[in-house]
Design a protein around this motif. Sequence first.
Motif, short mmCIF file in Angstrom:
data_model
loop_
_atom_site.label_atom_id
_atom_site.label_comp_id
_atom_site.label_asym_id
_atom_site.label_seq_id
_atom_site.Cartn_x
_atom_site.Cartn_y
_atom_site.Cartn_z
N MET A 1 17.87 79.05 53.40
CA MET A 1 18.46 79.22 54.71
C MET A 1 17.49 78.72 55.75
N ALA A 2 17.95 78.10 56.78
CA ALA A 2 17.10 77.58 57.84
C ALA A 2 17.18 78.52 59.02
N ALA A 3 16.19 78.38 59.93
CA ALA A 3 16.19 79.24 61.10
C ALA A 3 17.43 79.04 61.93
N GLY A 4 17.93 77.79 61.98
CA GLY A 4 19.11 77.51 62.78
C GLY A 4 20.36 78.18 62.25
N ASP A 5 20.34 78.61 60.98
CA ASP A 5 21.48 79.31 60.40
C ASP A 5 21.56 80.75 60.87
N PRO A 212 1.60 81.55 47.43
CA PRO A 212 2.23 81.15 48.70
C PRO A 212 1.50 81.72 49.91
N GLU A 213 1.74 81.09 51.04
CA GLU A 213 1.27 81.62 52.32
C GLU A 213 2.13 82.82 52.71
N SER A 214 1.65 83.63 53.63
CA SER A 214 2.42 84.78 54.13
C SER A 214 3.72 84.30 54.77
N PRO A 215 4.88 84.78 54.28
CA PRO A 215 6.15 84.37 54.91
C PRO A 215 6.21 84.73 56.38
N ARG A 216 5.68 85.88 56.75
CA ARG A 216 5.73 86.29 58.15
C ARG A 216 4.91 85.34 59.03
N TRP A 217 3.78 84.89 58.54
CA TRP A 217 2.99 83.94 59.35
C TRP A 217 3.72 82.60 59.44
N LEU A 218 4.31 82.14 58.33
CA LEU A 218 5.05 80.88 58.35
C LEU A 218 6.21 80.95 59.34
N ALA A 219 6.90 82.10 59.38
CA ALA A 219 7.99 82.26 60.34
C ALA A 219 7.45 82.27 61.77
N VAL A 221 4.92 80.72 63.01
CA VAL A 221 4.54 79.39 63.50
C VAL A 221 5.68 78.38 63.38
N GLY A 222 6.87 78.85 62.98
CA GLY A 222 8.04 77.99 62.98
C GLY A 222 8.19 77.08 61.79
N ARG A 223 7.50 77.37 60.69
CA ARG A 223 7.62 76.55 59.48
C ARG A 223 8.69 77.18 58.59
N TRP A 224 9.95 77.02 58.98
CA TRP A 224 11.05 77.78 58.41
C TRP A 224 11.36 77.41 56.96
N ASP A 240 18.39 87.83 46.16
CA ASP A 240 19.00 87.71 47.49
C ASP A 240 17.99 88.22 48.53
N VAL A 241 17.42 87.31 49.29
CA VAL A 241 16.41 87.67 50.28
C VAL A 241 16.99 87.66 51.70
N SER A 242 18.30 87.57 51.81
CA SER A 242 18.91 87.35 53.13
C SER A 242 18.59 88.47 54.12
N ARG A 243 18.66 89.71 53.64
CA ARG A 243 18.42 90.82 54.58
C ARG A 243 16.96 90.87 55.02
N GLU A 244 16.02 90.73 54.07
CA GLU A 244 14.61 90.75 54.43
C GLU A 244 14.28 89.58 55.35
N ALA A 245 14.83 88.40 55.02
CA ALA A 245 14.59 87.22 55.85
C ALA A 245 15.11 87.43 57.26
N ALA A 246 16.29 88.03 57.36
CA ALA A 246 16.88 88.26 58.67
C ALA A 246 16.04 89.23 59.49
N GLU A 247 15.53 90.28 58.84
CA GLU A 247 14.68 91.24 59.54
C GLU A 247 13.41 90.57 60.05
N ILE A 248 12.78 89.76 59.18
CA ILE A 248 11.56 89.07 59.57
C ILE A 248 11.84 88.10 60.72
N GLN A 249 12.90 87.32 60.56
CA GLN A 249 13.20 86.32 61.57
C GLN A 249 13.63 86.96 62.89
N ALA A 250 14.31 88.10 62.81
CA ALA A 250 14.67 88.80 64.04
C ALA A 250 13.42 89.29 64.77
#
Length: 483
Positions: A1-5, A212-219, A221-224, A240-250
Amino acid sequence: MAAGDLYEDVENGLETPLIKLAADEPTAADQSNGSIGMVLLTTFVAVCGSFEFGSCVGYSSPTQSAIRDDLDLSLSQFSMFGSIITIGAMIGAITSGRVADFIGRKGAMRLSALFCITGWLAVYFSKEAWTLDSGRFFTGYGIGIFSYVVPVFIAEIAPKNLRGGLATLNQLMIVCGSSVAFIIGATVSWRTLALTGLLPCFFILTGLFFIPESPRWLAKVGRWKEFETALHTLRGKDTDVSREAAEIQASIDDLHNLPKVRMLDLLDAKYARPVIIGVGLMVFQQFSGINGIGFYSTQLFVEAGLSSGKIGTIAYAIIQVPVTMVGALLMDRSGRRPLLMVSAAGMTLGCLMTGTSFLLKQDLSWSPELVLILAVSGVLVYITAFSIGMGAVPWVIMSEIFPLHVKGVGGSIVVLVNWLGAWLVSYTFNYLMSWSSTGIFAIYGGFGVMTIVFVAKIVPETKGRTLEEIQASINSSPKFDLN
């Protein structure tokens, strides 16, 4: 999933919220089929930095006599050598948050490993005090960054149900590194012991290529695209990481709407509680005396009456590891606050026993054997209590309580305070022992009592909450829910 989604495309005025979160949808952190192996591997590589931390801190105790004899150092010169690591660590702490935010958590660990390698080589080839001190300073700078980035990195990659236990591995590996330095240092020369400090650095530099690098740090700095890949790597390809991803991205979306935070901004009332908690825990951790006792334990056991301080030091080293493991197992069961209070109470008891032994030593009517047993038992009770709670829990809480946009600056301040306290305690320990061996343990015991009060009144329970839930709790109320 991309940030634009997930987010509004503000520039184009488009809204594409493709992910819908059902209340009963399991999060990646709660699924049992996730890639726990990768989480463990990533944590293992990170805590090699913690092992290096312990190796550096533990180096001075078993080498004190040999270095002073070989390089003809006075007590004050060796006190400078023992404590200058904390000065380097303070500088590392000041820069750690910015470094970890700028080049990433993995980049910060690489930089730290290179500084430690440089420092150990300088110590190994030292012929004079200034080169010895320079090497110790470089290792200090390296572990100053490690002391911040390792617990933060683990907290950011771990599922919430494992975060406390995995974060406690940071302290476990610190005590393992210290214990190994104590034990090996009893059998090899101080130059050979310096070379053993290189090994964790090589493990880190190699292992970072495979995690891997920290997902939260990648988010942040915009490296989606890399964010998505890293999260799937950590949670499992088919998870299914959708909920965790959404929380982090929010949370990242909220972060971008907040002003850039500087150190002076931490004086703002809205950051007061996490700053007070983080700084307070580090002050009490250090001023309860751990680095004075740890840096100079061999000499302390000699003062107590052991013919060879190395015997007591080895016992000190051996007991740390299993007790810290117990603390790691209890972290996500009993919670952070009970461990802190039990630990502080035990440290106070250990200080009381050790201080009393030195008081009785002045009265020749008491058996020397009884005085010795009381002193050694007191030190071992102290280190047992420290290892089960006050060693690990402050670092875990530090990694949990700051919002993401404040974590770099706030974490740097907390780590700086920790190392400033470490320097003051380690540099003054020998002088205070000369002043009053009973008095110094009375001071440390007093800080133990104050720790219990501080934890009971101020420190929250963060067990079982995601980082986002902790921040929501902070933002929704001027006070933490302490229940």
